[in-house]
Design an enzyme around this catalytic site. Structure first.
Site, PDB file in Angstrom:
ATOM      1  CB  THR A 187      49.988   9.020  40.164  1.00 47.15           C
ATOM      2  OG1 THR A 187      50.181   7.486  40.160  1.00 47.15           O
ATOM      3  CG2 THR A 187      50.758   9.643  41.290  1.00 47.15           C
ATOM      4  CG  MET A 188      49.015  10.979  35.181  1.00 47.16           C
ATOM      5  SD  MET A 188      49.848  11.771  34.031  1.00 47.16           S
ATOM      6  CE  MET A 188      51.563  11.279  34.141  1.00 47.16           C
ATOM      7  CG  ASP A 189      50.592   5.887  33.635  1.00 48.50           C
ATOM      8  OD1 ASP A 189      49.838   5.864  32.891  1.00 48.50           O
ATOM      9  OD2 ASP A 189      51.982   6.282  33.673  1.00 48.50           O
TER      10      ASP A 189
ATOM     11  N   GLY B 153      45.649   3.128  37.034  1.00 49.63           N
ATOM     12  CA  GLY B 153      44.266   2.375  36.564  1.00 49.63           C
ATOM     13  C   GLY B 153      42.985   2.965  36.906  1.00 49.63           C
TER      14      GLY B 153
ATOM     15  CB  SER C  37      40.549   5.185  32.899  1.00 47.09           C
ATOM     16  OG  SER C  37      40.591   6.727  32.765  1.00 47.09           O
TER      17      SER C  37
ATOM     18  CD  GLU D 129      41.053  11.621  32.550  1.00 49.28           C
ATOM     19  OE1 GLU D 129      41.656  12.448  33.412  1.00 49.28           O
ATOM     20  OE2 GLU D 129      41.620  10.798  31.683  1.00 49.28           O
TER      21      GLU D 129
ATOM     22  CD  GLN E  29      42.357  14.616  36.315  1.00 53.33           C
ATOM     23  OE1 GLN E  29      41.545  13.706  37.011  1.00 53.33           O
ATOM     24  NE2 GLN E  29      42.912  14.451  35.082  1.00 53.33           N
TER      25      GLN E  29
END
Ligand SMILES: [Zn+2]
Length: 234
Positions: free
Chosen positions: A10-12, A14, A16, A87, A89
């Site tokens: 999910t976002m957040d 880690g 990146s 990124e 996706q």
């Protein structure tokens, strides 16, 4: 043997941060790589992590051809042993197929990082193609948390603080009103557990309900993870 690896979450969670760490590790071993990103929160041509790390990257556009990107660099004498694709996706299925071909025919490792599903819980086309083609799909172990303390598995979109479930799949900036879409406002994202996604209860909404002296539409305590609020889990 080169590999196509998709690191998902999910976002957040880690992604990146891991992308930048992997780039560093491979570079430290004398390998040459190229970093790509798309619609990073810090702006074009950047990979940035929530922990504050940031570096330059090649922005992936609609017309980007990963096969050509590697050929051009190798032809000019640059070493390309691996690609960091953040990124992912947002990449098109065709671009993901190019990545697979780069792995198979040019022996370049491809490490792709992306979230799997959008704010409507549907797979992004690029992520779907990565899941279909990757040698390995690795779900990141740093788990994002819902405001209730449970593991967050859904990415919710908010418009002016209110959760929305309709709209364009890709929306990274605030929106101005148009004839087709009269709703303008500040676009935000929040990770939620499935239960609170389905009930559309964001942190903001939960605070509102907790502060109101009205009976809640459901028993909010029953939704709480044991030890919620301490922000750690067993
Ligand atoms: Zn929750």
């Amino acid at each position: 043997m080169a590999e196509l690896v998709f690191f998902s979450g999910t976002m957040d969670c880690g992604k990146s941060t891991l992308a930048l760490q992997m780039d560093h590790n491979h570079r430290a071993r004398g390998r040459g790589g190229v970093r790509f990103s798309c619609n990073d929160r810090a702006g074009d041509s950047t990979i940035s992590s929530r922990l504050g790390l940031q570096t330059d990257a090649v922005e992936v556009e609609d017309h980007t051809d990963f096969w050509d990107e590697v050929v051009v660099r190798r032809t000019s004498g640059l070493r390309v042993d691996y690609l960091i694709c953040d990124e992912a996706q947002f990449y098109s299925p065709l671009q993901v197929e190019q990545l697979a071909r780069v792995v198979d025919e040019m022996d370049v490792d491809v490490f792709a990082f992306g979230i799997t599903s959008d704010f409507r819980t549907r797979l992004f086309p690029g992520s779907q193609r990565l899941i279909e083609l990757a040698d390995r799909v690795q779900v990141l172990q740093v788990e994002a948390l819902c405001w209730c303390g449970r593991r967050a598995t859904q990415n919710a979109r908010t418009l002016n603080g209110i959760m929305v479930v309709e709209g364009e799949q890709v929306m990274v900036g605030d929106v101005a009103p148009t004839d087709d879409a009269p709703f303008a406002g500040v676009v935000g994202y929040e990770t939620l557990c499935r239960r609170h996604y389905m009930r559309r209860v964001t942190a903001h909404g939960a605070n509102l309900m907790a502060g109101a002296d009205q009976p809640l539409p459901f028993d909010i305590d029953a939704c709480l993870w044991p030890g919620a609020g301490e922000l750690h889990r067993q």
